[in-house]
Design a protein around this motif. Structure first.
Motif, PDB file in Angstrom:
ATOM      1  N   LEU A  34       0.727  -1.374   0.002  1.00 48.70           N
ATOM      2  CA  LEU A  34      -0.005  -0.052  -0.090  1.00 48.70           C
ATOM      3  C   LEU A  34       0.987   1.286  -0.161  1.00 48.70           C
ATOM      4  O   LEU A  34       1.354   1.684   1.059  1.00 48.70           O
ATOM      5  N   ASP A  35       1.189   1.693  -1.015  1.00 45.87           N
ATOM      6  CA  ASP A  35       2.033   2.828  -1.382  1.00 45.87           C
ATOM      7  C   ASP A  35       1.083   4.125  -1.092  1.00 45.87           C
ATOM      8  O   ASP A  35      -0.110   4.377  -1.453  1.00 45.87           O
ATOM      9  N   GLU A  36       2.039   5.205  -0.549  1.00 45.47           N
ATOM     10  CA  GLU A  36       1.293   6.404  -0.320  1.00 45.47           C
ATOM     11  C   GLU A  36       0.140   6.249   0.590  1.00 45.47           C
ATOM     12  O   GLU A  36      -1.161   6.677   0.431  1.00 45.47           O
ATOM     13  N   VAL A  37       0.310   5.297   1.747  1.00 44.20           N
ATOM     14  CA  VAL A  37      -0.942   5.074   2.681  1.00 44.20           C
ATOM     15  C   VAL A  37      -1.551   6.149   3.175  1.00 44.20           C
ATOM     16  O   VAL A  37      -2.678   6.108   3.743  1.00 44.20           O
ATOM     17  N   GLU A  74      -2.056  12.968 -15.559  1.00 42.13           N
ATOM     18  CA  GLU A  74      -0.636  12.355 -15.181  1.00 42.13           C
ATOM     19  C   GLU A  74       0.385  13.359 -14.396  1.00 42.13           C
ATOM     20  O   GLU A  74       0.920  13.035 -13.445  1.00 42.13           O
ATOM     21  N   PHE A  75       0.239  14.470 -14.779  1.00 44.56           N
ATOM     22  CA  PHE A  75       1.054  15.575 -13.834  1.00 44.56           C
ATOM     23  C   PHE A  75       0.616  15.885 -12.662  1.00 44.56           C
ATOM     24  O   PHE A  75       1.385  15.984 -11.662  1.00 44.56           O
ATOM     25  N   ALA A  76      -0.602  15.941 -12.480  1.00 41.77           N
ATOM     26  CA  ALA A  76      -1.232  16.391 -11.089  1.00 41.77           C
ATOM     27  C   ALA A  76      -1.033  15.019 -10.217  1.00 41.77           C
ATOM     28  O   ALA A  76      -0.687  15.147  -9.233  1.00 41.77           O
ATOM     29  N   LYS A  77      -1.347  13.908 -10.738  1.00 41.88           N
ATOM     30  CA  LYS A  77      -1.029  12.608 -10.038  1.00 41.88           C
ATOM     31  C   LYS A  77       0.486  12.559  -9.542  1.00 41.88           C
ATOM     32  O   LYS A  77       0.804  12.333  -8.502  1.00 41.88           O
ATOM     33  N   GLY A  78       1.269  12.857 -10.411  1.00 40.08           N
ATOM     34  CA  GLY A  78       2.783  12.726 -10.024  1.00 40.08           C
ATOM     35  C   GLY A  78       2.967  13.708  -9.114  1.00 40.08           C
ATOM     36  O   GLY A  78       3.799  13.439  -8.092  1.00 40.08           O
ATOM     37  N   GLU A  79       2.554  14.930  -9.331  1.00 45.28           N
ATOM     38  CA  GLU A  79       2.824  15.997  -8.109  1.00 45.28           C
ATOM     39  C   GLU A  79       2.258  15.314  -6.713  1.00 45.28           C
ATOM     40  O   GLU A  79       2.717  15.531  -5.842  1.00 45.28           O
ATOM     41  N   LEU A  80       1.013  14.867  -6.792  1.00 46.17           N
ATOM     42  CA  LEU A  80       0.191  14.721  -5.638  1.00 46.17           C
ATOM     43  C   LEU A  80       1.107  13.597  -4.912  1.00 46.17           C
ATOM     44  O   LEU A  80       1.364  13.515  -3.751  1.00 46.17           O
ATOM     45  N   GLU A  81       1.361  12.420  -5.530  1.00 48.64           N
ATOM     46  CA  GLU A  81       2.355  11.586  -5.265  1.00 48.64           C
ATOM     47  C   GLU A  81       3.591  11.825  -4.558  1.00 48.64           C
ATOM     48  O   GLU A  81       3.980  11.073  -3.769  1.00 48.64           O
ATOM     49  N   ASN A  82       4.138  13.012  -5.133  1.00 47.77           N
ATOM     50  CA  ASN A  82       5.515  13.211  -4.567  1.00 47.77           C
ATOM     51  C   ASN A  82       5.570  14.353  -3.540  1.00 47.77           C
ATOM     52  O   ASN A  82       6.312  14.925  -3.047  1.00 47.77           O
ATOM     53  N   PRO A  88       4.139  26.776 -13.889  1.00 48.39           N
ATOM     54  CA  PRO A  88       3.121  27.291 -12.955  1.00 48.39           C
ATOM     55  C   PRO A  88       2.226  26.114 -12.241  1.00 48.39           C
ATOM     56  O   PRO A  88       1.946  26.285 -11.122  1.00 48.39           O
ATOM     57  N   GLY A  89       1.930  25.191 -13.026  1.00 45.40           N
ATOM     58  CA  GLY A  89       1.020  24.060 -12.433  1.00 45.40           C
ATOM     59  C   GLY A  89       1.622  23.255 -11.520  1.00 45.40           C
ATOM     60  O   GLY A  89       1.202  23.109 -10.291  1.00 45.40           O
ATOM     61  N   ARG A  90       2.915  23.221 -11.683  1.00 44.20           N
ATOM     62  CA  ARG A  90       3.811  22.580 -10.651  1.00 44.20           C
ATOM     63  C   ARG A  90       3.898  23.308  -9.473  1.00 44.20           C
ATOM     64  O   ARG A  90       3.560  22.892  -8.165  1.00 44.20           O
ATOM     65  N   LYS A  91       4.063  24.596  -9.636  1.00 43.87           N
ATOM     66  CA  LYS A  91       4.335  25.605  -8.295  1.00 43.87           C
ATOM     67  C   LYS A  91       2.904  25.592  -7.619  1.00 43.87           C
ATOM     68  O   LYS A  91       2.888  25.356  -6.142  1.00 43.87           O
ATOM     69  N   LEU A  92       1.863  25.511  -8.171  1.00 45.68           N
ATOM     70  CA  LEU A  92       0.221  25.510  -7.334  1.00 45.68           C
ATOM     71  C   LEU A  92       0.237  24.177  -6.637  1.00 45.68           C
ATOM     72  O   LEU A  92       0.062  24.285  -5.476  1.00 45.68           O
ATOM     73  N   LEU A  93       0.614  22.996  -7.378  1.00 44.80           N
ATOM     74  CA  LEU A  93       0.333  22.059  -6.808  1.00 44.80           C
ATOM     75  C   LEU A  93       1.485  21.588  -5.690  1.00 44.80           C
ATOM     76  O   LEU A  93       1.166  20.859  -4.871  1.00 44.80           O
ATOM     77  N   GLY A 103      -7.167  15.358  -5.937  1.00 50.87           N
ATOM     78  CA  GLY A 103      -7.149  13.748  -5.875  1.00 50.87           C
ATOM     79  C   GLY A 103      -8.468  13.130  -6.430  1.00 50.87           C
ATOM     80  O   GLY A 103      -8.344  12.252  -7.254  1.00 50.87           O
ATOM     81  N   ILE A 104      -9.543  13.969  -6.158  1.00 50.72           N
ATOM     82  CA  ILE A 104     -10.752  13.223  -6.560  1.00 50.72           C
ATOM     83  C   ILE A 104     -10.928  13.493  -8.378  1.00 50.72           C
ATOM     84  O   ILE A 104     -11.307  12.609  -8.734  1.00 50.72           O
ATOM     85  N   LEU A 105     -10.475  14.824  -8.608  1.00 54.12           N
ATOM     86  CA  LEU A 105     -10.661  14.891 -10.037  1.00 54.12           C
ATOM     87  C   LEU A 105      -9.447  14.118 -10.840  1.00 54.12           C
ATOM     88  O   LEU A 105      -9.764  13.734 -11.999  1.00 54.12           O
ATOM     89  N   VAL A 106      -8.466  13.810 -10.233  1.00 51.56           N
ATOM     90  CA  VAL A 106      -7.523  12.867 -10.748  1.00 51.56           C
ATOM     91  C   VAL A 106      -8.188  11.511 -11.364  1.00 51.56           C
ATOM     92  O   VAL A 106      -8.028  10.848 -12.285  1.00 51.56           O
ATOM     93  N   GLU A 107      -9.010  10.884 -10.181  1.00 53.17           N
ATOM     94  CA  GLU A 107      -9.703   9.907 -10.335  1.00 53.17           C
ATOM     95  C   GLU A 107     -10.818   9.820 -11.220  1.00 53.17           C
ATOM     96  O   GLU A 107     -10.979   8.894 -11.875  1.00 53.17           O
ATOM     97  N   LYS A 108     -11.673  10.825 -11.000  1.00 51.11           N
ATOM     98  CA  LYS A 108     -12.818  10.885 -11.724  1.00 51.11           C
ATOM     99  C   LYS A 108     -13.152  11.694 -13.034  1.00 51.11           C
ATOM    100  O   LYS A 108     -14.248  11.686 -13.241  1.00 51.11           O
TER     101      LYS A 108
END
Ligand code: ADP
Ligand code: MG
Length: 378
Positions: free
Chosen positions: A143-146, A368-376, A285-290, A302-307
């Motif tokens: 379970l990564d990013e638990v 992908e970008f948002a997901k990557g940023e949230l995960e990191n 800019p996206g990265r900075k915000l995230l 996170g919800i919108l990454v999924e849905k």
């Protein structure tokens, strides 16, 4: 004379890259320098399975880019190559963020088909137990990013479910929970905490020297010999060290620098190429915000990454089902509007039946970008 083609630019310059894929984020190298102690700890935890005993549950923590995901995947790959008894399933809790979705994924992995929706978590749990009884191998569940799971309200229940059956009849499995958050365990039931962390393994931030070794190793796979000016790796390592000892940043900078040099048709990757990669990575800019989202905003993104897309009401309900702290509709609309104004979300007004207008929300940056940023994000 053969007809010329715009893709063959006359004199072919020597390629800079041997295999740039070895700088991609998902690439798993054959060796992970400076992670030998963590590797031995994982081996120690998993080893009992080879003599027919239950492996120890492991809690892995440390900040972003310290090699947690890569090291766990590496050791499991070795284990699965070595023994038929072990098979692993990797779940990133950004994607599998609820009790039901995790239970369904594991049950499917055990060979019993369950839909991800339309059946309740309790029913899925019964099927999972059935699957455990029949199972001919020892499942290792990552379970990564638990922390993501625990920010929703049924996440700790899920851990409880799983730990309760760590040993079930003659069957058992290994659980590996990975977290960026050092204090994660504070809000967990002490019993869950102690069985989750039969063994805790910390991943320290890399030092500049360690990053240099890691980057040398990765770039010797990726670049053709002599493609890098000699100061490139030390500088990339220093930069990654400054930004939190994060190997991912160093690797990404090298890759971007290589692409910039390639595009110019340069003979070597220079310090200037690398500097341009630094600023590209920092100024997006996206990265900075995230990078600066608070808890509520993270849940929403996170919800919108999924849905993909949800209308205001759906998004509000989903938000409150995942967030520990419930918020009012009014507060929700404020948060969503702020994110839309900052350019991270799109909010498209729509007329909805008799009840008037709603807005449909989706991400304004790539998924992908948002997901990557949230995960990191620690
Ligand atoms: P975390 O899960 O802790 O955020 P990752 O495992 O995703 O970190 O590592 C980030 C990146 O750095 C990945 O591309 C990974 O392959 C690489 N990496 C991390 N540690 C090492 C190492 N010791 N040797 C080689 N590559 C590494
Ligand atoms: Mg990770």
């Amino acid at each position: 004379m053969p007809k010329s083609n715009i893709f063959s630019s006359g004199e072919e310059s020597r390629p800079l890259f041997n295999d740039e894929r070895s700088l991609y984020p998902e690439y798993l190298p054959e060796r992970l320098p400076h992670r030998e102690p963590q590797i031995s700890e994982l081996v120690y935890a998993f080893k009992p399975v080879l003599s027919g005993l239950r492996p120890r549950n492991v809690f892995v923590y440390g900040s972003t880019g310290t090699g947690k995901t890569a090291t766990v995947r590496y050791v499991l790959r070795e284990l699965e190559e070595h023994s038929q008894r072990a098979k692993s399933i990797y779940l990133n809790c950004f994607e599998f963020g609820s009790r039901q979705s995790v239970l369904a994924a594991i049950t499917n992995f055990l060979g019993i088909a369950v839909p991800r929706r339309g059946i309740g978590a309790d029913e899925t749990y019964t099927k999972l137990l059935e699957g455990m009884k029949k199972c001919k191998f020892v499942p290792f569940i990552v379970l990564d990013e638990v922390d993501q799971l625990l920010s929703g309200n049924d996440g700790s229940k899920l851990l409880y479910d799983l730990l309760r059956i760590t040993e079930y009849g003659k069957a058992y499995f290994g659980l590996i929970a990975i977290s960026n958050d050092f204090s994660l365990s504070a809000n967990l039931d002490p019993r869950v905490k102690s069985s989750l962390a039969e063994q805790s393994i910390v991943f320290e931030r890399y030092s500049p020297k360690q990053l240099k070794d890691i980057l040398s190793q990765r770039s010797s796979l990726a670049f053709a010999e002599g493609s890098l000016e000699k100061d490139v790796i030390p500088l990339a390592a220093a930069h990654a060290a400054k930004l939190g000892g994060d190997a991912r940043i160093g690797i990404e900078c090298l890759w971007k620098a290589g692409k910039a040099a390639e595009k110019e048709g340069a003979e070597k990757v220079s310090v200037e190429h690398l500097r341009s990669a630094f600023s590209e990575i920092e100024t997006s800019p996206g990265r900075k915000l995230l990078k600066h989202l608070d808890e509520n905003q993270k849940i929403l993104v996170g919800i919108l990454v999924e849905k993909d897309r949800l209308n205001s009401g759906e998004l509000f309900r989903e938000f409150n089902s995942r967030s520990k702290k419930k918020i009012t509709d009014r507060r929700f609309r404020e948060i969503a509007s702020e994110l839309a104004e900052s350019g991270l979300l799109k909010a498209i007004p729509q007329v909805k039946g008799k009840r008037g207008k709603t807005r449909v929300f989706s991400l304004a940056v790539s998924k992908e970008f948002a997901k990557g940023e949230l995960e990191n994000k620690p």
